[in-house]
Design a protein around this motif. Structure first.
Motif, PDB file in Angstrom:
ATOM      1  N   LEU A   1       9.222   3.328   8.375  1.00 58.29           N
ATOM      2  CA  LEU A   1       8.295   2.718   9.476  1.00 58.29           C
ATOM      3  C   LEU A   1       6.835   3.264   9.342  1.00 58.29           C
ATOM      4  O   LEU A   1       6.054   2.546   9.238  1.00 58.29           O
ATOM      5  CB  LEU A   1       9.006   3.033  10.955  1.00 58.29           C
ATOM      6  CG  LEU A   1       8.415   2.138  11.924  1.00 58.29           C
ATOM      7  CD1 LEU A   1       8.814   0.614  11.662  1.00 58.29           C
ATOM      8  CD2 LEU A   1       8.880   2.616  13.161  1.00 58.29           C
ATOM      9  N   TYR A   2       6.590   4.596   9.092  1.00 63.14           N
ATOM     10  CA  TYR A   2       5.388   5.056   9.163  1.00 63.14           C
ATOM     11  C   TYR A   2       4.780   4.730   7.787  1.00 63.14           C
ATOM     12  O   TYR A   2       3.440   4.763   7.777  1.00 63.14           O
ATOM     13  CB  TYR A   2       5.417   6.553   9.399  1.00 63.14           C
ATOM     14  CG  TYR A   2       5.232   6.976  10.613  1.00 63.14           C
ATOM     15  CD1 TYR A   2       4.144   7.370  11.310  1.00 63.14           C
ATOM     16  CD2 TYR A   2       6.487   7.296  11.430  1.00 63.14           C
ATOM     17  CE1 TYR A   2       4.036   7.732  12.598  1.00 63.14           C
ATOM     18  CE2 TYR A   2       6.508   7.736  12.712  1.00 63.14           C
ATOM     19  CZ  TYR A   2       5.207   7.795  13.259  1.00 63.14           C
ATOM     20  OH  TYR A   2       5.134   8.268  14.692  1.00 63.14           O
ATOM     21  N   SER A   3       5.612   4.704   6.760  1.00 63.94           N
ATOM     22  CA  SER A   3       4.962   4.293   5.411  1.00 63.94           C
ATOM     23  C   SER A   3       4.637   2.819   5.155  1.00 63.94           C
ATOM     24  O   SER A   3       4.392   2.407   3.945  1.00 63.94           O
ATOM     25  CB  SER A   3       5.782   5.070   4.260  1.00 63.94           C
ATOM     26  OG  SER A   3       6.953   4.479   4.299  1.00 63.94           O
ATOM     27  N   LEU A   4       5.214   1.884   6.136  1.00 64.99           N
ATOM     28  CA  LEU A   4       5.214   0.543   5.900  1.00 64.99           C
ATOM     29  C   LEU A   4       3.969  -0.172   5.190  1.00 64.99           C
ATOM     30  O   LEU A   4       4.038  -0.734   4.286  1.00 64.99           O
ATOM     31  CB  LEU A   4       5.749  -0.204   7.036  1.00 64.99           C
ATOM     32  CG  LEU A   4       5.590  -1.545   7.095  1.00 64.99           C
ATOM     33  CD1 LEU A   4       6.763  -2.067   6.162  1.00 64.99           C
ATOM     34  CD2 LEU A   4       5.968  -2.479   8.474  1.00 64.99           C
ATOM     35  N   LYS A   5       2.988   0.221   6.214  1.00 66.80           N
ATOM     36  CA  LYS A   5       1.474  -0.566   5.463  1.00 66.80           C
ATOM     37  C   LYS A   5       1.325   0.132   4.242  1.00 66.80           C
ATOM     38  O   LYS A   5       0.839  -0.710   3.553  1.00 66.80           O
ATOM     39  CB  LYS A   5       0.349   0.024   6.547  1.00 66.80           C
ATOM     40  CG  LYS A   5      -0.962  -0.397   6.266  1.00 66.80           C
ATOM     41  CD  LYS A   5      -0.902  -2.037   6.392  1.00 66.80           C
ATOM     42  CE  LYS A   5      -2.042  -2.675   6.101  1.00 66.80           C
ATOM     43  NZ  LYS A   5      -2.650  -2.845   4.708  1.00 66.80           N
ATOM     44  N   LYS A   6       1.316   1.347   3.915  1.00 68.94           N
ATOM     45  CA  LYS A   6       0.826   1.940   2.818  1.00 68.94           C
ATOM     46  C   LYS A   6       2.010   1.237   1.627  1.00 68.94           C
ATOM     47  O   LYS A   6       1.358   0.818   0.506  1.00 68.94           O
ATOM     48  CB  LYS A   6       1.239   3.404   2.542  1.00 68.94           C
ATOM     49  CG  LYS A   6       0.809   4.054   1.188  1.00 68.94           C
ATOM     50  CD  LYS A   6       0.681   5.296   1.377  1.00 68.94           C
ATOM     51  CE  LYS A   6       0.442   6.096   0.003  1.00 68.94           C
ATOM     52  NZ  LYS A   6       0.629   7.558   0.192  1.00 68.94           N
ATOM     53  N   GLU A   7       3.233   1.154   1.980  1.00 63.79           N
ATOM     54  CA  GLU A   7       4.118   0.497   0.922  1.00 63.79           C
ATOM     55  C   GLU A   7       3.840  -0.917   0.596  1.00 63.79           C
ATOM     56  O   GLU A   7       4.255  -1.517  -0.364  1.00 63.79           O
ATOM     57  CB  GLU A   7       5.483   0.875   1.232  1.00 63.79           C
ATOM     58  CG  GLU A   7       5.820   2.211   1.048  1.00 63.79           C
ATOM     59  CD  GLU A   7       7.068   2.792   1.364  1.00 63.79           C
ATOM     60  OE1 GLU A   7       7.825   1.877   1.795  1.00 63.79           O
ATOM     61  OE2 GLU A   7       7.562   3.843   0.989  1.00 63.79           O
ATOM     62  N   LEU A   8       3.502  -1.801   1.685  1.00 61.64           N
ATOM     63  CA  LEU A   8       3.256  -3.129   1.614  1.00 61.64           C
ATOM     64  C   LEU A   8       2.011  -3.246   0.450  1.00 61.64           C
ATOM     65  O   LEU A   8       2.026  -4.213  -0.385  1.00 61.64           O
ATOM     66  CB  LEU A   8       3.076  -3.822   2.780  1.00 61.64           C
ATOM     67  CG  LEU A   8       4.237  -3.979   3.917  1.00 61.64           C
ATOM     68  CD1 LEU A   8       3.963  -4.566   5.091  1.00 61.64           C
ATOM     69  CD2 LEU A   8       5.201  -4.870   2.975  1.00 61.64           C
ATOM     70  N   VAL A   9       1.007  -2.265   0.762  1.00 53.17           N
ATOM     71  CA  VAL A   9      -0.347  -2.526  -0.176  1.00 53.17           C
ATOM     72  C   VAL A   9       0.168  -2.113  -1.322  1.00 53.17           C
ATOM     73  O   VAL A   9      -0.308  -2.639  -2.380  1.00 53.17           O
ATOM     74  CB  VAL A   9      -1.229  -1.530   0.503  1.00 53.17           C
ATOM     75  CG1 VAL A   9      -2.510  -1.370  -0.509  1.00 53.17           C
ATOM     76  CG2 VAL A   9      -1.692  -1.906   1.811  1.00 53.17           C
TER      77      VAL A   9
END
Length: 359
Positions: free
Chosen positions: A266-274
């Motif tokens: 959940l916390y790494s979602l934005k980074k991993e989507l990028v």
């Protein structure tokens, strides 16, 4: 949405750092994608933790700073930090604080060993994900990870001293061997071998744009790819105990593992989507269940809170049979909870998962 209550710990020194709030303020990733940002904000408010953060009862603020200092100096010594950007990212990650959070009852010397291993582990994760000749190249990743396996098998190749990250592992492993027996080392080798296999599988999935077919399949992979079991393994030598396994303990370990990995997703979602990562419960839910981003995030929150309930149920069950639990097992259960709770609160204040938009 219910507000997260924040309780400040009272200390004599008025210069209390942000880390030293019992429920720390949340680090919010900066992003131009306001939809993802808003979805995450709302989701993070709904996460629940049924157990207390014990660090303030065992670790002083001075020890936290001392641990962060050791963590940084060890990484510099083995040339794991080389660029200015890496230096800044490293300090924002707060790895020293993480170890204080998850191993609050461990001695400072053994906590240093733990943080050095985690230091190495995080750098391996970054190496596999970001290094040009490794990123998206499963074959080269396997060659590197096999070299690490040789070190843990006490059969290193002659070229390991040409690679800083291999030398760093050699250092940590030599110190681990001093406080462990061969039975434990065999178990640890098996755990980290499963992590390496999962890294290779994830690299292959990323290259082929594949994802697990179901949440159940994803969980099986994630329990290894998260490397959480290595922290569970470390409890025994760090506390000087020996665990007797049974089904309840194994279930508790699985639930704790899932909770930590789902929180990380959940916390790494934005980074991993990028970065185009696919090893994330949100991505799996979106593609396998045809969920929208909002639906996937909402369902992930339900999974996380359900895992917390299951952890509490198993712990309560074990407490009912307290007379049948030996002292070492009791210590191990408490240490598992410290890892879950410590990881939960560390994610709120670590800068490791801030996203960088692709240029």
């Amino acid at each position: 949405m219910p507000k997260i209550k924040r309780k400040t710990i009272k200390v004599k020194d008025s210069k209390l750092t942000e880390e030293w709030k019992e429920v720390p303020k949340q680090v919010t990733p900066k992003s131009n994608d306001t939809n993802i940002l808003n979805e995450l904000k709302q989701a993070l408010k709904l996460l629940k933790c049924e157990f207390p953060l014990n660090v303030h009862e065992h670790v002083t603020e001075e020890e936290v700073f001392k641990m962060e200092k050791h963590c940084y100096e060890w990484a510099k010594k083995f040339e794991l930090i080389t660029k200015k950007t890496t230096n800044i990212e490293f300090k924002l990650s707060k790895f020293g604080l993480l170890i204080c959070y998850i191993f609050p009852t461990v001695s400072f010397e053994r906590r240093c060993l733990a943080v050095d291993f985690f230091n190495w582990l995080f750098f391996v994760d970054d190496l596999v994900d970001k290094k040009k000749d490794l990123k998206g190249n499963p074959k080269e990743i396997k060659i590197l990870l096999d070299k690490f396996k040789n070190i843990l098998d006490d059969n290193p190749q002659s070229d390991i001293f040409q690679n800083p990250i291999s030398i760093a592992l050699w250092d940590v492993w030599a110190r681990m061997k001093k406080i462990t027996n061969e039975t434990w080392r065999l178990k640890f080798r098996n755990t980290i071998s499963l992590y390496f296999d999962a890294c290779y599988l994830n690299a292959h999935n990323k290259q082929s744009h594949s994802i697990p077919n179901s949440v159940e399949e994803y969980i099986k992979i994630r329990r290894n790819s998260g490397a959480v079991m290595t922290s569970f393994n470390l409890i025994e030598p760090l506390l000087g105990i020996q665990l007797s396994y049974d089904l309840n303990i194994q279930n508790l370990m699985d639930f704790c593992n899932d909770h930590i990995c789902f929180i990380n997703d959940l916390y790494s979602l934005k980074k991993e989507l990028v970065e185009g990562e696919v090893d994330n419960i949100i991505v799996v839910l979106q593609r396998s269940n045809q969920y929208s981003l909002r639906e996937a995030i909402e369902y992930a929150v339900i999974l996380i809170n359900d895992r917390m309930k299951q952890i509490k149920e198993v712990v309560d069950k074990l407490k009912q049979f307290n007379l049948e639990i030996d002292q070492d097992t009791s210590k191990y259960i408490n240490a598992l909870l410290d890892i879950v709770v410590g990881s939960f609160y560390w994610h709120k204040i670590s800068g490791r998962y801030l996203a960088k938009n692709k240029k």
